[in-house]
Design a protein around this motif. Structure first.
Motif, PDB file in Angstrom:
ATOM      1  N   GLU A  37      15.645  -2.043   0.844  1.00 39.69           N
ATOM      2  CA  GLU A  37      16.217  -0.996  -0.010  1.00 39.69           C
ATOM      3  C   GLU A  37      15.315   0.233  -0.072  1.00 39.69           C
ATOM      4  OE1 GLU A  37      19.168  -1.208  -1.239  1.00 39.69           O
ATOM      5  OE2 GLU A  37      19.636  -3.347  -1.192  1.00 39.69           O
ATOM      6  N   TYR A  79      15.449   4.277 -13.551  1.00 41.16           N
ATOM      7  CA  TYR A  79      16.040   5.061 -12.462  1.00 41.16           C
ATOM      8  C   TYR A  79      14.980   5.426 -11.424  1.00 41.16           C
ATOM      9  CZ  TYR A  79      20.732   5.639 -14.418  1.00 41.16           C
ATOM     10  OH  TYR A  79      22.015   5.410 -14.872  1.00 41.16           O
ATOM     11  N   PRO A  83      15.881   3.609  -7.607  1.00 43.83           N
ATOM     12  CA  PRO A  83      16.710   4.805  -7.433  1.00 43.83           C
ATOM     13  C   PRO A  83      18.125   4.456  -6.967  1.00 43.83           C
ATOM     14  CG  PRO A  83      14.599   5.039  -6.302  1.00 43.83           C
ATOM     15  CD  PRO A  83      14.709   3.616  -6.728  1.00 43.83           C
ATOM     16  N   GLY A  84      19.088   5.086  -7.623  1.00 44.34           N
ATOM     17  CA  GLY A  84      20.481   4.919  -7.228  1.00 44.34           C
ATOM     18  C   GLY A  84      21.116   3.622  -7.678  1.00 44.34           C
ATOM     19  N   GLY A  85      20.397   2.790  -8.431  1.00 43.86           N
ATOM     20  CA  GLY A  85      21.005   1.543  -8.892  1.00 43.86           C
ATOM     21  C   GLY A  85      20.106   0.785  -9.827  1.00 43.86           C
TER      22      GLY A  85
ATOM     23  N   LYS B   9      31.145  10.112  -4.122  1.00 41.68           N
ATOM     24  CA  LYS B   9      29.703  10.367  -4.210  1.00 41.68           C
ATOM     25  C   LYS B   9      29.352  11.199  -5.425  1.00 41.68           C
ATOM     26  CE  LYS B   9      29.245  10.281   0.780  1.00 41.68           C
ATOM     27  NZ  LYS B   9      29.853  11.162   1.783  1.00 41.68           N
ATOM     28  N   VAL B  34      26.364   7.417 -12.675  1.00 46.93           N
ATOM     29  CA  VAL B  34      24.927   7.570 -12.408  1.00 46.93           C
ATOM     30  C   VAL B  34      24.287   6.222 -12.075  1.00 46.93           C
ATOM     31  CG1 VAL B  34      24.506   9.744 -13.624  1.00 46.93           C
ATOM     32  CG2 VAL B  34      24.355   7.619 -14.894  1.00 46.93           C
ATOM     33  N   GLU B  36      25.616   3.983 -10.360  1.00 50.60           N
ATOM     34  CA  GLU B  36      25.949   3.681  -8.966  1.00 50.60           C
ATOM     35  C   GLU B  36      25.277   4.668  -8.018  1.00 50.60           C
ATOM     36  OE1 GLU B  36      27.764   1.070  -7.790  1.00 50.60           O
ATOM     37  OE2 GLU B  36      27.916   0.313  -9.825  1.00 50.60           O
ATOM     38  N   GLY B  37      24.417   5.504  -8.571  1.00 54.76           N
ATOM     39  CA  GLY B  37      23.707   6.452  -7.728  1.00 54.76           C
ATOM     40  C   GLY B  37      24.499   7.696  -7.392  1.00 54.76           C
ATOM     41  N   GLU B  39      26.254  11.476  -8.212  1.00 57.70           N
ATOM     42  CA  GLU B  39      25.979  12.678  -8.978  1.00 57.70           C
ATOM     43  C   GLU B  39      27.073  12.792 -10.031  1.00 57.70           C
ATOM     44  OE1 GLU B  39      25.416  15.932  -6.223  1.00 57.70           O
ATOM     45  OE2 GLU B  39      25.396  17.320  -7.916  1.00 57.70           O
ATOM     46  N   GLY B 118      19.700   9.253 -16.243  1.00 57.53           N
ATOM     47  CA  GLY B 118      20.064   8.895 -14.870  1.00 57.53           C
ATOM     48  C   GLY B 118      20.385  10.099 -14.010  1.00 57.53           C
TER      49      GLY B 118
END
Lengths: 103, 166
Positions: A37, A79, A83-85, B9, B34, B36-37, B39, B118
């Motif tokens: 990841e 976060y 990052p992203g999850g 996205k 956020v 789920e990553g 924007e 986030g």
């Protein structure tokens, strides 16, 4: 379900890469998953992972809010670490199943 | 599994109403994004501004009149006249918030903090702010700006982006 080599062991994982058996988890497995990841794993990460594993073992559901109040780090910190999850990646690296919570 | 080529996205979420369910729909979607990553940008307009107004944000109500989804505890019909009695709406709203707290869904201010932690951004609609004669200091401190819908659209675009209106 699929089998994947993680830290030199053949381990059952779901289609999305979560461990099927949480008992297959070791620090080395977490390290191998983190590398996939693109996460550079640190002691702070492990503190979060241990916390998640502990809660999971007690049968407690996990939310980002609860994780942010764990005292290990706040939500912003989560976060940064994942990052992203923040919830999905931390759950994955902790070797528990995919979180079923919307929060 | 989701098709990565057509994955969402980025989401731009517009909330125009002040009821608990409208505001929380927007907040749950924003926080989910956020996490789920993705924007995420939130735009509050008209009565939706209550959700980012310091005085009102943690006092939202769910309407007990004109709400066909309203049921008595246990599932029986909720007569419209009952909803008009003073205090009933406040009581029902309190129950809604309690139900959400049990699911670890936070109050509005804390939820907004989670979203901005986030990377989500919160905006107020200039037209509505002017109309309700609100000042910047009346708004939640972490509002990123008071902007026009045109400004909001300008930042809502891009590959895999969606605009959602609650």
């Amino acid at each position: 379900m699929a089998t994947k080599e993680l830290a030199g062991k053949q381990i059952d994982v779901t289609e999305e890469g979560y461990l099927v058996n949480t008992s297959d988890w070791t620090k080395e497995v977490a390290e191998a998953m983190a590398e996939e990841e693109n996460i550079e794993i640190s002691e702070k990460h492990f503190e979060v992972l241990e916390y998640i594993r502990d809660k999971n073992a007690k049968g407690e559901g996990l939310t980002i809010r609860a994780l942010g109040k764990s005292g290990i780090t706040d939500i912003k910190g989560l976060y940064k670490l994942f990052p992203g999850g923040p919830l999905k990646l931390s759950s994955k690296l902790a070797g528990i199943s995919k979180p079923a919570s919307c929060v | 599994m989701a098709n990565k080529d057509i994955a969402v996205k980025k989401v731009a979420i517009i909330c125009a109403k002040a009821s608990i369910e409208d505001v929380y729909a927007a907040l749950v979607m924003a926080n989910g994004a956020v996490m789920e990553g993705m924007e995420c940008k939130l735009f509050f307009t008209f009565f939706g501004l209550d959700a980012i107004t310091k005085k009102q944000m943690n006092k939202l109500h769910t309407p007990t009149v004109g709400n066909p989804g309203m049921r008595m505890p246990g599932g029986g019909a909720f007569p419209t006249w009952l909803g008009t009695i003073p205090g009933v709406e406040a009581g029902v709203s309190k129950m809604m918030m309690k139900g959400m707290e049990e699911l670890d869904i936070p109050p509005v201010d804390e939820f907004l903090e989670m979203i901005t932690a986030g990377g989500g951004e919160v905006y107020a609609c200039k037209l509505a702010v002017d109309m309700f004669k609100l000042k910047k200091e009346d708004l939640w401190d972490d509002v990123s700006g008071v902007i026009t819908i045109g400004d909001f659209y300008a930042m809502a675009g891009g590959d895999g982006s969606q605009v959602i209106f609650t």
